[in-house]
Motif scaffolding. Structure first.
Motif, PDB file in Angstrom:
ATOM      1  N   LYS A 214      10.010  -6.377 -22.465  1.00  0.00           N
ATOM      2  CA  LYS A 214       9.492  -5.888 -21.195  1.00  0.00           C
ATOM      3  C   LYS A 214      10.236  -4.624 -20.819  1.00  0.00           C
ATOM      4  O   LYS A 214      11.430  -4.494 -21.055  1.00  0.00           O
ATOM      5  CB  LYS A 214       9.657  -6.934 -20.088  1.00  0.00           C
ATOM      6  CG  LYS A 214       8.829  -8.179 -20.299  1.00  0.00           C
ATOM      7  CD  LYS A 214       9.013  -9.107 -19.133  1.00  0.00           C
ATOM      8  CE  LYS A 214       8.127 -10.333 -19.290  1.00  0.00           C
ATOM      9  NZ  LYS A 214       8.541 -11.172 -20.393  1.00  0.00           N
ATOM     10  N   ALA A 215       9.512  -3.692 -20.231  1.00  0.00           N
ATOM     11  CA  ALA A 215      10.141  -2.465 -19.760  1.00  0.00           C
ATOM     12  C   ALA A 215       9.659  -2.205 -18.347  1.00  0.00           C
ATOM     13  O   ALA A 215       8.469  -2.315 -18.061  1.00  0.00           O
ATOM     14  CB  ALA A 215       9.787  -1.294 -20.664  1.00  0.00           C
ATOM     15  N   PHE A 216      10.554  -1.872 -17.451  1.00  0.00           N
ATOM     16  CA  PHE A 216      10.223  -1.592 -16.066  1.00  0.00           C
ATOM     17  C   PHE A 216      10.514  -0.114 -15.795  1.00  0.00           C
ATOM     18  O   PHE A 216      11.586   0.373 -16.136  1.00  0.00           O
ATOM     19  CB  PHE A 216      11.045  -2.465 -15.119  1.00  0.00           C
ATOM     20  CG  PHE A 216      10.856  -3.923 -15.368  1.00  0.00           C
ATOM     21  CD1 PHE A 216      11.684  -4.599 -16.255  1.00  0.00           C
ATOM     22  CD2 PHE A 216       9.832  -4.620 -14.760  1.00  0.00           C
ATOM     23  CE1 PHE A 216      11.511  -5.938 -16.497  1.00  0.00           C
ATOM     24  CE2 PHE A 216       9.662  -5.962 -14.996  1.00  0.00           C
ATOM     25  CZ  PHE A 216      10.504  -6.616 -15.877  1.00  0.00           C
ATOM     26  N   ASP A 217       9.540   0.555 -15.182  1.00  0.00           N
ATOM     27  CA  ASP A 217       9.720   1.986 -14.962  1.00  0.00           C
ATOM     28  C   ASP A 217       9.107   2.373 -13.632  1.00  0.00           C
ATOM     29  O   ASP A 217       7.951   2.056 -13.361  1.00  0.00           O
ATOM     30  CB  ASP A 217       9.047   2.775 -16.099  1.00  0.00           C
ATOM     31  CG  ASP A 217       9.344   4.260 -15.992  1.00  0.00           C
ATOM     32  OD1 ASP A 217       8.497   5.053 -16.419  1.00  0.00           O
ATOM     33  OD2 ASP A 217      10.410   4.610 -15.451  1.00  0.00           O
ATOM     34  N   SER A 218       9.889   3.007 -12.784  1.00  0.00           N
ATOM     35  CA  SER A 218       9.418   3.513 -11.499  1.00  0.00           C
ATOM     36  C   SER A 218       9.798   4.972 -11.397  1.00  0.00           C
ATOM     37  O   SER A 218      10.965   5.320 -11.559  1.00  0.00           O
ATOM     38  CB  SER A 218      10.041   2.723 -10.342  1.00  0.00           C
ATOM     39  OG  SER A 218       9.665   1.373 -10.424  1.00  0.00           O
ATOM     40  N   CYS A 219       8.822   5.836 -11.156  1.00  0.00           N
ATOM     41  CA  CYS A 219       9.122   7.272 -11.120  1.00  0.00           C
ATOM     42  C   CYS A 219       8.068   7.992 -10.306  1.00  0.00           C
ATOM     43  O   CYS A 219       7.118   7.398  -9.808  1.00  0.00           O
ATOM     44  CB  CYS A 219       9.211   7.839 -12.532  1.00  0.00           C
ATOM     45  SG  CYS A 219       7.791   7.427 -13.571  1.00  0.00           S
ATOM     46  N   SER A 220       8.177   9.295 -10.180  1.00  0.00           N
ATOM     47  CA  SER A 220       7.257  10.120  -9.409  1.00  0.00           C
ATOM     48  C   SER A 220       5.944  10.287 -10.160  1.00  0.00           C
ATOM     49  O   SER A 220       5.881  10.099 -11.372  1.00  0.00           O
ATOM     50  CB  SER A 220       7.889  11.485  -9.144  1.00  0.00           C
ATOM     51  OG  SER A 220       8.129  12.145 -10.369  1.00  0.00           O
ATOM     52  N   PRO A 221       4.849  10.692  -9.464  1.00  0.00           N
ATOM     53  CA  PRO A 221       3.558  10.830 -10.138  1.00  0.00           C
ATOM     54  C   PRO A 221       3.580  11.840 -11.275  1.00  0.00           C
ATOM     55  O   PRO A 221       2.850  11.697 -12.256  1.00  0.00           O
ATOM     56  CB  PRO A 221       2.635  11.300  -9.004  1.00  0.00           C
ATOM     57  CG  PRO A 221       3.299  10.856  -7.753  1.00  0.00           C
ATOM     58  CD  PRO A 221       4.764  10.924  -8.025  1.00  0.00           C
ATOM     59  N   GLU A 222       4.425  12.876 -11.180  1.00  0.00           N
ATOM     60  CA  GLU A 222       4.429  13.933 -12.187  1.00  0.00           C
ATOM     61  C   GLU A 222       4.902  13.440 -13.557  1.00  0.00           C
ATOM     62  O   GLU A 222       4.528  13.993 -14.591  1.00  0.00           O
ATOM     63  CB  GLU A 222       5.326  15.091 -11.723  1.00  0.00           C
ATOM     64  CG  GLU A 222       4.785  15.878 -10.536  1.00  0.00           C
ATOM     65  CD  GLU A 222       4.954  15.145  -9.229  1.00  0.00           C
ATOM     66  OE1 GLU A 222       5.713  14.142  -9.216  1.00  0.00           O
ATOM     67  OE2 GLU A 222       4.343  15.541  -8.225  1.00  0.00           O
ATOM     68  N   VAL A 223       5.759  12.433 -13.564  1.00  0.00           N
ATOM     69  CA  VAL A 223       6.327  11.996 -14.850  1.00  0.00           C
ATOM     70  C   VAL A 223       5.886  10.600 -15.241  1.00  0.00           C
ATOM     71  O   VAL A 223       6.283  10.103 -16.288  1.00  0.00           O
ATOM     72  CB  VAL A 223       7.873  12.033 -14.781  1.00  0.00           C
ATOM     73  CG1 VAL A 223       8.371  13.432 -14.542  1.00  0.00           C
ATOM     74  CG2 VAL A 223       8.404  11.096 -13.697  1.00  0.00           C
TER      75      VAL A 223
ATOM     76  N   LYS B 184       0.831  -1.210   0.000  1.00  0.00           N
ATOM     77  CA  LYS B 184       0.000   0.000   0.000  1.00  0.00           C
ATOM     78  C   LYS B 184       0.866   1.260   0.000  1.00  0.00           C
ATOM     79  O   LYS B 184       0.636   2.174  -0.776  1.00  0.00           O
ATOM     80  CB  LYS B 184      -0.928  -0.023   1.211  1.00  0.00           C
ATOM     81  CG  LYS B 184      -1.972  -1.130   1.158  1.00  0.00           C
ATOM     82  CD  LYS B 184      -2.896  -1.074   2.357  1.00  0.00           C
ATOM     83  CE  LYS B 184      -3.962  -2.167   2.282  1.00  0.00           C
ATOM     84  NZ  LYS B 184      -4.864  -2.142   3.457  1.00  0.00           N
ATOM     85  N   LEU B 185       1.842   1.338   0.909  1.00  0.00           N
ATOM     86  CA  LEU B 185       2.689   2.514   1.006  1.00  0.00           C
ATOM     87  C   LEU B 185       3.866   2.360   0.056  1.00  0.00           C
ATOM     88  O   LEU B 185       4.887   1.767   0.390  1.00  0.00           O
ATOM     89  CB  LEU B 185       3.163   2.698   2.455  1.00  0.00           C
ATOM     90  CG  LEU B 185       2.049   2.875   3.498  1.00  0.00           C
ATOM     91  CD1 LEU B 185       2.638   2.999   4.901  1.00  0.00           C
ATOM     92  CD2 LEU B 185       1.196   4.104   3.171  1.00  0.00           C
ATOM     93  N   LEU B 186       3.710   2.879  -1.143  1.00  0.00           N
ATOM     94  CA  LEU B 186       4.706   2.673  -2.186  1.00  0.00           C
ATOM     95  C   LEU B 186       4.759   3.899  -3.082  1.00  0.00           C
ATOM     96  O   LEU B 186       3.721   4.498  -3.400  1.00  0.00           O
ATOM     97  CB  LEU B 186       4.336   1.438  -3.016  1.00  0.00           C
ATOM     98  CG  LEU B 186       5.362   0.917  -4.017  1.00  0.00           C
ATOM     99  CD1 LEU B 186       6.576   0.350  -3.302  1.00  0.00           C
ATOM    100  CD2 LEU B 186       4.732  -0.150  -4.903  1.00  0.00           C
ATOM    101  N   THR B 187       5.960   4.305  -3.481  1.00  0.00           N
ATOM    102  CA  THR B 187       6.071   5.403  -4.434  1.00  0.00           C
ATOM    103  C   THR B 187       5.452   4.977  -5.763  1.00  0.00           C
ATOM    104  O   THR B 187       5.597   3.830  -6.181  1.00  0.00           O
ATOM    105  CB  THR B 187       7.548   5.789  -4.654  1.00  0.00           C
ATOM    106  OG1 THR B 187       8.275   4.616  -5.069  1.00  0.00           O
ATOM    107  CG2 THR B 187       8.164   6.329  -3.381  1.00  0.00           C
TER     108      THR B 187
END
Length: 368
Positions: free
Chosen positions: A49-58, A35-38
């Motif tokens: 496959k592509a993996f992407d983790s970033c902030s909500p703005e981008v 639940k508590l996850l960026t």
């Protein structure tokens, strides 16, 4: 070639392992259901496959950019995305942003099999190991009328090497832990794979694999590797011995030898296991030496009411000693063998074992 082809290409490259990318994907997706996850998302397409983790703005811009890259790839290669096999997986992304991304890309939202991702450990759970063992037992012993045949020798003893009275079947848990040590060896000596680089940067963070201690936040795969590391240190006696074991070219054989169950040496092994002998006869000979053949007396000892009478002479009870030495038919055969090899007549199993021991002091009988 390794300088030309990127680290993402794990298959068909010397020194790289196809499972490296699978292990990395497991690590990246292990926390997606918390639940508590960026905010982050993962895109699975039919061709890559592509993996992407970033902030909500981008996040939305990143996924849209990936979608445009796939369209460009399709225009050049002719390989288009298959919408039936393409999904977006989200972690910590607000519902409004999620709907915007799905609308912009036209992809479907996928649901991670959270239970599978957490339990798809490379260390086999004991329940699965037992099921695999039962399948091996049914294959080895056979099934008659839907029921497993009578067993006269424990499976643990069957997993021992022939020199200890077994038939050299791999014990599943020990073999599984042995295979896991290949990942520890990669982290110790290999730095040219994407999985090793990722683990060293984001998991070990400058620590050695031998001193690292996982927390509850780490994946089950990492806990499995550390558990196997501690097991091999315990069996070898020290950290230095464990590291030296991994340095050997045949470290897989050496580690399994350390972890496998142990039995007592069998004096008749050298003759029965001679390379000029047939495996089937070797197994029968080893079972006979340990009195584990399917003779009528063994059935009676296990509570099966059968008429215990020798099928050859119909005179005495059927047991190992009678079938091999005391029966009139086997006595004639042994006399012929004794004349052929110019050896004393063998009349009992204790005498046969003593003869085996004397024979194994030099060149075995079959080579002579």
């Amino acid at each position: 070639m390794g300088d030309i082809v990127g680290l993402e290409q794990a298959a068909f490259m010397e020194g790289r392992d196809l499972f490296d990318n699978s292990m990395l994907a497991h690590e990246l997706a292990a926390k997606y259901n918390r639940k508590l996850l960026t905010p982050r998302c993962m895109l699975k397409v039919d061709i890559q496959k592509a993996f992407d983790s970033c902030s909500p703005e981008v996040t939305s811009l990143s996924v849209t950019a990936v979608s445009k890259c796939l369209d460009l790839f399709a225009s050049i290669s002719g390989l288009r995305v298959n919408p039936m096999k393409t999904n977006l997986y989200f972690g910590g992304v607000p519902p409004q942003l999620k709907a915007l991304i799905l609308s912009a890309t036209g992809f479907l939202e996928g649901e991670l099999p959270a239970r599978l991702m957490h339990e798809a450990s490379i260390l086999l759970p004991k329940g699965i190991a037992k099921k695999i063992t039962r399948s091996c037992m049914r294959f080895h012993w056979g099934i008659a009328d839907g029921h497993q045949k009578m067993i006269f020798k424990s499976w643990d003893s069957m997993c021992l090497p022939r020199k200890e009275g077994g038939v050299n079947i791999k014990e599943i848990l020990s073999w599984n832990k042995t295979q896991l040590m290949t990942w520890i060896r990669k982290l110790e000596f290999d730095s040219n794979t994407i999985w090793v680089k990722w683990i060293k940067v984001y998991i070990l963070k400058g620590q050695s694999i031998w001193e690292f201690q996982p927390t509850a936040a780490h994946s089950w795969a990492i806990h499995s590797l550390i558990s196997c590391r501690d097991t091999i240190i315990q069996h070898t006696g020290s950290l230095v011995n464990a590291r030296n074991l991994l340095c050997k070219p045949d470290f897989i054989i050496q580690i399994y030898e350390v972890l496998r169950p142990k039995g007592l040496p069998l004096s008749a092994y050298k003759t029965l296991g001679d390379t000029l002998n047939f495996p089937k006869y070797t197994v029968i000979g080893l079972l006979a030496v340990q009195n584990s053949l399917s003779t009528l007396d063994n059935f009676c000892l296990r509570g099966i009411p059968l008429a215990n009478r020798c099928a050859l002479c119909q005179c005495q009870t059927e047991n190992r000693n009678h079938l091999f030495f005391e029966c009139a038919f086997s006595s004639v055969l042994w006399l012929a063998v004794a004349r052929w090899f110019c050896i004393p007549a063998i009349t009992s199993f204790p005498r046969l074992l003593r003869w085996f021991k004397e024979c194994n002091r030099g060149v075995s009988l079959f080579k002579r």
